[in-house]
Design an enzyme around this catalytic site. Structure first.
Site, PDB file in Angstrom:
ATOM      1  N   LYS A 117       3.099  -0.997 -10.546  1.00 51.99           N
ATOM      2  CA  LYS A 117       4.267  -0.704 -11.374  1.00 51.99           C
ATOM      3  C   LYS A 117       3.972  -0.936 -12.854  1.00 51.99           C
ATOM      4  CE  LYS A 117       7.028  -3.064  -8.710  1.00 51.99           C
ATOM      5  NZ  LYS A 117       8.138  -3.714  -8.026  1.00 51.99           N
ATOM      6  N   ARG A 146      -3.137  -3.077   1.725  1.00 52.17           N
ATOM      7  CA  ARG A 146      -2.492  -2.236   0.736  1.00 52.17           C
ATOM      8  C   ARG A 146      -2.999  -0.810   0.834  1.00 52.17           C
ATOM      9  NH1 ARG A 146       0.108  -4.895  -3.360  1.00 52.17           N
ATOM     10  NH2 ARG A 146       0.499  -3.415  -5.026  1.00 52.17           N
ATOM     11  N   GLU A 182      10.889  -5.878  -6.051  1.00 53.70           N
ATOM     12  CA  GLU A 182      11.364  -6.482  -7.283  1.00 53.70           C
ATOM     13  C   GLU A 182      11.865  -5.334  -8.159  1.00 53.70           C
ATOM     14  OE1 GLU A 182       8.438  -8.855  -9.290  1.00 53.70           O
ATOM     15  OE2 GLU A 182       9.808  -9.288 -10.939  1.00 53.70           O
TER      16      GLU A 182
HETATM   17  P1  ATP Z   1       3.241  -3.430  -7.851  1.00 50.00           P
HETATM   18  O1  ATP Z   1       1.915  -4.112  -7.796  1.00 50.00           O
HETATM   19  O2  ATP Z   1       3.180  -1.964  -7.919  1.00 50.00           O
HETATM   20  O3  ATP Z   1       4.164  -4.021  -8.862  1.00 50.00           O
HETATM   21  P2  ATP Z   1       4.462  -5.020  -5.948  1.00 50.00           P
HETATM   22  O4  ATP Z   1       3.812  -5.416  -4.699  1.00 50.00           O
HETATM   23  O5  ATP Z   1       4.478  -6.041  -6.994  1.00 50.00           O
HETATM   24  O6  ATP Z   1       3.842  -3.684  -6.428  1.00 50.00           O
HETATM   25  P3  ATP Z   1       7.140  -5.233  -5.115  1.00 50.00           P
HETATM   26  O7  ATP Z   1       8.352  -4.585  -5.613  1.00 50.00           O
HETATM   27  O8  ATP Z   1       6.999  -6.699  -5.278  1.00 50.00           O
HETATM   28  O9  ATP Z   1       5.924  -4.498  -5.772  1.00 50.00           O
HETATM   29  O10 ATP Z   1       6.822  -4.830  -3.618  1.00 50.00           O
HETATM   30  C1  ATP Z   1       7.736  -4.523  -2.633  1.00 50.00           C
HETATM   31  C2  ATP Z   1       6.987  -4.404  -1.337  1.00 50.00           C
HETATM   32  O11 ATP Z   1       6.141  -3.261  -1.348  1.00 50.00           O
HETATM   33  C3  ATP Z   1       6.111  -5.610  -1.079  1.00 50.00           C
HETATM   34  O12 ATP Z   1       6.326  -6.031   0.243  1.00 50.00           O
HETATM   35  C4  ATP Z   1       4.723  -5.089  -1.299  1.00 50.00           C
HETATM   36  O13 ATP Z   1       3.815  -5.783  -0.528  1.00 50.00           O
HETATM   37  C5  ATP Z   1       4.851  -3.619  -0.900  1.00 50.00           C
HETATM   38  N1  ATP Z   1       3.843  -2.784  -1.569  1.00 50.00           N
HETATM   39  C6  ATP Z   1       3.688  -2.596  -2.886  1.00 50.00           C
HETATM   40  N2  ATP Z   1       2.627  -1.821  -3.141  1.00 50.00           N
HETATM   41  C7  ATP Z   1       2.081  -1.503  -1.947  1.00 50.00           C
HETATM   42  C8  ATP Z   1       0.942  -0.724  -1.538  1.00 50.00           C
HETATM   43  N3  ATP Z   1       0.147  -0.124  -2.425  1.00 50.00           N
HETATM   44  N4  ATP Z   1       0.692  -0.610  -0.217  1.00 50.00           N
HETATM   45  C9  ATP Z   1       1.483  -1.207   0.671  1.00 50.00           C
HETATM   46  N5  ATP Z   1       2.557  -1.953   0.358  1.00 50.00           N
HETATM   47  C10 ATP Z   1       2.863  -2.117  -0.932  1.00 50.00           C
HETATM   48 MG    MG Z   2       5.406  -7.844  -6.924  1.00 48.38          MG
END
Ligand code: ATP
Ligand code: MG
Length: 626
Positions: free
Chosen positions: A328, A318, A69
C-alpha cells in the site's frame, strides 16, 4: 447487445463443489472432527469472556476475519486473503468478519474504509450471517475495542506482567539485543505493579509527552525470539482518531491489539501472512495470559478476560505478482507522485483499478482460488492473472469489430457496381458459440476504416493483407492483393494516396462482385487474408486506452531498487478510432472482445454513451512471454 450473466464457478454464496485442497482446509476439517471449537459460546457480538459466557453455543462452527488497515486501497494481494478467509468461512458454514484494524490514528481515513467495503462487496462476499441470531452484520472496527484493550493492559500491569519503560527509543533499541545477543533488562523493569499502574494512568491522562515512555509486556529479554523481548503495548501519541476523536492520547501497538481483536470477536482461525510467523509465540502468550484466571499480588482472584479457547494464528505465503508492486505504501506513492491517474487507474493492481481495467469479480476469485494457500511466499506471473480473466471473458464477452489505428480504404468501383449511396447490410454473430446473444448488424459502403498496419506498400514476406500491385526491377509484376473484409466482401488493393511527407493517407481497392460472406459462391475467390473493418457511414467514433505493464522489470522493488526507476513510460497510450454501430449508446463496465485486438471494457469513469471510451483489458493471447 447486452453482456451475458457470468459463467461463475466460484459463486461466493455456494460452497465450492470441489474446493482446491490446502493446509488450512485440512486443518479445519481435522479440528471440526475433533470438536476443538464445539464448546465455544458467542454473546451475539464481540465482547469479553463474561459477555460470551452469557451467550449461547456459537452458531458459526468457524469464525475468520479479514482485517485491513484502512490506510489505502485494497490490492490483488488482499483479494487473495479475502477469498481465502471468506471462502473457508463459506465452505465450513461459518462466518468471516470484516474488521477495520484502525488502531493507528495517523494514517487512516474514511475514504479508505468506504473503498474497502465497496471492493469486498464487489468481489461478492458478505459479512452478514443468517443464523438463528437473525441477520447479523459482522463488520467491526478495532477502535471500538480501545476500552477493553486499556482494561486488559491495566490487568497485565496489576499482575506484574507489564511495566512502564522510560528509556529513550534509542536506549530501548540498544537493550533489545539482536539475533546473536540477548537483550538486557530496562532499569524500569523492576518497578512495582502499583507504581506502574499509577504511571500508566498518567500516560493515559496526558501527563507525559509523546514518545517519552511506553507500556511494555514483561516476558523475557533473553528470549531467542526478539518478539518476546518485552514488546511495547502502548505508546503516547496525541493524534486525532477517525472514530474515537481526541478521547485517547495513548494508542495500542499492533502486536498487542490484533490478538485481542481476534479474541473479542471469537475468531477461531486468525490467518495472516508469513512475516508474522515469529509473532505467533507472542500472540499465544498474550491470549493465554488474558484468558487465564489469576491471583493478583494483593490476593484478589480474577477470572480470564477473554473467551476460551483462544483463537490460533496461522500463516500462509504472500502473493506477489510479477511486474507489479503490492504494498500500500508504494501504491500510495505512485498515486501521490502522479505516476498514475489515481488509486483506480486501470494499470494499478488495486481492486478498484482492476475493476476499471475490466477484471470481473469471478476472475479475481478464480485466480485467488487457483493460486491456493501455501507455506511459502509465491511469485505468480502476471500472465496467469490475465489468463484467468481471458478464460472468464471468452465465453461471455460479445464480439465486435473495432479499428484502433484507422486508415481510410476507398472502394473505387463501389458506385459503379452498386449505385451511389448504396450501403450493403452485413451481419455477424455476437458470439460464435452463443447463439442466444443474437446477431449484430452493420453496413458496408464505399468508404471503410481499416487498421493502418493492415496495409503495406512493400509487403514483407508472409504479409497477406492489403498491398498494391508492383513491378520489380526486372519488370515482373505482382498484382494487388485480394483480402476479405470480414463478414463483408473481397476487395483487391490497387494503390494508395499519400500526403506531401509521403505518409499513406488512404488505401485504394476495388470490390469483387458476388463475394459477400454468406451468399452462394462467395468463396469462389480464394484469399489468404481477412481483415477487420468498420464502415465509415455508420462507424461510431471511440477513444481507446491501451495499457501495457506498469513496470519494465519483473520484480520492480527487488533488493533496494527504487520501483520508480523502472516505471514503463509507455504504460498508457490513448488513441482514437472507430467501433461498429451496434456499440452505440453503451453503458459503462461492458465487456467486449474486439476481433483480432483483444478484450476491452467501457471505462467506468470516462466513458459516455455518446462518446465511448474503451480500456484494453488484455490481448487475445499471452503477449508477455518473451
Ligand atoms: P500492505 O503491505 O500492502 O500495506 P498489509 O498486509 O499491511 O499490506 P493490511 O491492510 O494490514 O495490509 O492487510 C490486510 C490483510 O491482507 C492481512 O491479513 C494481510 O496479511 C493480507 N495481505 C496483504 N497483502 C497480501 C498479499 N500480498 N498476499 C496475501 N495476503 C495479503
Ligand atoms: Mg499492515
Amino acid at each position: 447487445m447486452s453482456n451475458a450473466p457470468p459463467n461463475d464457478a466460484t459463486d461466493p454464496s455456494k460452497p465450492a463443489a470441489k474446493p482446491a485442497g490446502n493446509f488450512l482446509r485440512s486443518l479445519i476439517e481435522r479440528e471440526l472432527q475433533d470438536g476443538v471449537y464445539a464448546q465455544r459460546l458467542w454473546g451475539g457480538s464481540p465482547g469479553d469472556a463474561a459477555h460470551h459466557a452469557a451467550g449461547a453455543a456459537d452458531p458459526a462452527p468457524v469464525r475468520l476475519r479479514f482485517p485491513p488497515e484502512p490506510n489505502g486501497y485494497l490490492h490483488i494481494g488482499h483479494a487473495k486473503s479475502i477469498c481465502l478467509n471468506f471462502g473457508l468461512a463459506r465452505d465450513f458454514g461459518g462466518v468471516c468478519h470484516l474488521r477495520f484494524d484502525d488502531t493507528n490514528p495517523e494514517k487512516e481515513e474514511q475514504e479508505y474504509v468506504d473503498a474497502i467495503v465497496e471492493m469486498v462487496q464487489w468481489l461478492g462476499w458478505t459479512w452478514q450471517a443468517h443464523y438463528n441470531e437473525g441477520h447479523t452484520s459482522h463488520l467491526y472496527y478495532a477502535s471500538n475495542y480501545f476500552d477493553f484493550m486499556y482494561r486488559a493492559a491495566e490487568h497485565l500491569v496489576e499482575r506484574g506482567l507489564a511495566y512502564v519503560d522510560e528509556q529513550t527509543p534509542e536506549q530501548m533499541r540498544a537493550t533489545r539485543g539482536d539475533f546473536s545477543t540477548p537483550g538486557t533488562d530496562s532499569p524500569w523493569r523492576g518497578r512495582t505493579p502499583a507504581a506502574n499502574l499509577a504511571r500508566f494512568r498518567e500516560m493515559r491522562d496526558g501527563a507525559h509527552a509523546d514518545g517519552s515512555m511506553v507500556l511494555r509486556a514483561k516476558v523475557d529479554m533473553a528470549s531467542p525470539n526478539i518478539n518476546l523481548r518485552d514488546p511495547a503495548l502502548y505508546r503516547i501519541k496525541r493524534a486525532h482518531h477517525h472514530n474515537t476523536g481526541d478521547r485517547w492520547c495513548i494508542y495500542p501497538m499492533y502486536a498487542y491489539a490484533h490478538p485481542i481483536e481476534d479474541a473479542l470477536e471469537n475468531i477461531t482461525h486468525s490467518i495472516c501472512t508469513l512475516e508474522f510467523e515469529d509473532q505467533r509465540p507472542w500472540y499465544d502468550w498474550l491470549l493465554a495470559r488474558l484468558g487465564e484466571s489469576a491471583t493478583l499480588p494483593d490476593g484478589r482472584m480474577v477470572g480470564g478476560l477473554v473467551n476460551q479457547p483462544a483463537p490460533k494464528q496461522h500463516e500462509f505465503g504472500r502473493l506477489n505478482l510479477s511486474y507489479l508492486v503490492t504494498s500500500k505504501r508504494k501504491l500510495k506513492a505512485l498515486v501521490d507522485e502522479g505516476h498514475v491517474d489515481g488509486w483506480d487507474d486501470p494499470r494499478m493492481p488495486t481492486l478498484a483499478g482492476m475493476r476499471r481495467r475490466g477484471y470481473t469479480p469471478a476472475a479475481v476469485r478464480k485466480f485467488a482460488e487457483d493460486t491456493g494457500a501455501s507455506k511459502t511466499n509465491v511469485w505468480i506471473d502476471y500472465s496467469v492473472l490475465e489468463g484467468t480473466l481471458r478464460a472468464d471473458l471468452e465465453g461471455q464477452a460479445p464480439r465486435a469489430m473495432a479499428v484502433i489505428d484507422p486508415l481510410p480504404l476507398k472502394l473505387t468501383n463501389w458506385d459503379a457496381l452498386f449505385g451511389a449511396g448504396h450501403t450493403e447490410p452485413c451481419s455477424a454473430p455476437a458470439h460464435p458459440q452463443r447463439p442466444d446473444l443474437g446477431q449484430r448488424s452493420f453496413g458496408l459502403g464505399p468508404l471503410v476504416w481499416v487498421e493502418r498496419d493492415d496495409f503495406a506498400e512493400l509487403p514483407a514476406k508472409g504479409f497477406f493483407r492489403l498491398y498494391p500491385p508492383r513491378t520489380d526491377a526486372a519488370g515482373a509484376t505482382t498484382p494487388g492483393n485480394k483480402v476479405r473484409l470480414k463478414y463483408g466482401m473481397v476487395v483487391e488493393c490497387s494503390g494508395c494516396e499519400k500526403d506531401a511527407d509521403g505518409r499513406v493517407t488512404a488505401v485504394l481497392a476495388s470490390v469483387l462482385p458476388d463475394t459477400k460472406s454468406g451468399t452462394p459462391g462467395a468463396d469462389a475467390v480464394k484469399v489468404k487474408g481477412t481483415i477487420t473493418w468498420v464502415g465509415a457511414q455508420d462507424a461510431v467514433a471511440a477513444t481507446f486506452h491501451l495499457y501495457d505493464r506498469l513496470f519494465t522489470e519483473a520484480q520492480p522493488d527487488a533488493g533496494d531498487r527504487d520501483f520508480r526507476s523502472v516505471l514503463n513510460p509507455h504504460s498508457k497510450t490513448v488513441v482514437r478510432g472507430f467501433v461498429e454501430p451496434a456499440l452505440a449508446g453503451l453503458k459503462a463496465d461492458q465487456h467486449f472482445q474486439f476481433e483480432r485486438h483483444g478484450y476491452f471494457v467501457t471505462d467506468r469513469v470516462d466513458h459516455r454513451a455518446e462518446a465511448p471510451v474503451f480500456n484494453r483489458i488484455t490481448g487475445l493471447k499471452d503477449s508477455w512471454a518473451k
